[in-house]
Motif scaffolding. Sequence first.
Motif, mmCIF file in Angstrom:
data_model
loop_
_atom_site.group_PDB
_atom_site.id
_atom_site.type_symbol
_atom_site.label_atom_id
_atom_site.label_comp_id
_atom_site.label_asym_id
_atom_site.label_seq_id
_atom_site.Cartn_x
_atom_site.Cartn_y
_atom_site.Cartn_z
ATOM 1 N N ASP A 40 -1.400 -0.100 -10.686
ATOM 2 C CA ASP A 40 -2.357 -0.326 -9.610
ATOM 3 C C ASP A 40 -3.630 -0.971 -10.163
ATOM 4 O O ASP A 40 -3.683 -1.366 -11.335
ATOM 5 N N LEU A 52 -4.937 5.736 -0.181
ATOM 6 C CA LEU A 52 -4.054 4.597 0.027
ATOM 7 C C LEU A 52 -4.311 3.603 -1.100
ATOM 8 O O LEU A 52 -5.423 3.058 -1.205
ATOM 9 N N PRO A 97 -3.235 0.240 -3.720
ATOM 10 C CA PRO A 97 -2.460 -0.997 -3.946
ATOM 11 C C PRO A 97 -1.635 -0.841 -5.217
ATOM 12 O O PRO A 97 -1.977 -1.360 -6.276
ATOM 13 N N ARG A 116 0.837 -1.194 0.000
ATOM 14 C CA ARG A 116 0.000 0.000 0.000
ATOM 15 C C ARG A 116 0.875 1.248 0.000
ATOM 16 O O ARG A 116 1.955 1.273 0.583
#
Length: 383
Positions: free
Chosen positions: A91, A63, A65, A54
């Motif tokens: 992402d 936040l 990934p 993260r």
Amino acid sequence: MKNILKTIRFLALLLITNACFGQVQTNVLPAWAFGGFTRPVGVNPIISPDTTSRFMDPVSKKLVPWEANDTFNPGAAIKNGKVVVLYRAEDLFGIGIGFRTSRLGYAESIDGIHFNRRKAPVLYPANDNAKEFEWPGGCEDPRVAVTPNGTYVVFYTEWNRKLPRLGVATSKDLIHWQKHGPIFETAYSGKFFNIASKSASILTKVVNGKQVIIKINGKYWLYWGEQHVYAATSTNLVDWAPVIDGNGELKQLISPRKGYFDSDLTECGPPALMTDKGVILFYNGKNKADDDRDKRFNANSYCAGQALFDKKDPSKPITRLDLPFLRPMEPFEKSGQYVNGTVFIEGMVYFKHKWFLYYGCADSRVAVAVYDPAKPSEPDLVD
């Protein structure tokens, strides 16, 4: 003698293979070329997506990934006796290649094969002087090299989903980067600032056992381009002037060839290398999808080629391989975002007297292949 022995070994293997499995096309590398490269058994892919990482994105203030969807197209360098790979990570937001946000991750290895990764990216879009060029598409496809005094230079694609531009950043540790913006912003009064530009391979040489950026004829030299191979020069590594022809247009050094593996694109790969035979440009050849393609390879597949340029005049091409030295063969090279098959070479380092080549697999994973000049293997066979 070493090249003669390499050829004899390969021809012997070819005869055995033909007898046992049917016809296989000869693929013998000329004396000037690098290879063959061997994929280490049981280790690839060496970097894959991580859904647990993260990162607090400074632009969206979310936040994210950041490396959950795909990890691919790596640059590479040596730092403190270790291999560092900077890889492109996408992402989970958006659909399709180039429509998510890309950031550059950092992975480090003591053997060039097994890597430890940082949990946060090291080069990414932010609220800085490069935001207008990098957001929301991100930082893509790095090529990394180092100067003799230890300054790392990365060339990457700044992608704002409007126009891809080559950007450059510098660092002393491969973690903290100073962005310098698009490399063609000022040359010729900005004539080439608003053209699509990608894929930069700066000229390097092995000096006292270390691969470093060099000058030629008093200037730094850069090959770049996606469809064709162009060139550029610089005195400071930041501001670059494209090499132009007599009409003031970009000078095409090599271009796609009808009926060959590079029939659609000749896209620059890892840093170019000065050798005693000349300058070797490692590049990515894309095959066309129509009748002009090389029918020995999948339509739209990416394979790896090498071209030789004159060492006194690096704009002068001498020859290039007619067959790729590395092509999609493994399952992880033919499955992922890009199912037509991709070995996309971007990072290569001289490490422990061997050459470690890092490449993207189907726009989804990172793999490594190794060339040992003392014990060269054969290039990928052609069915």
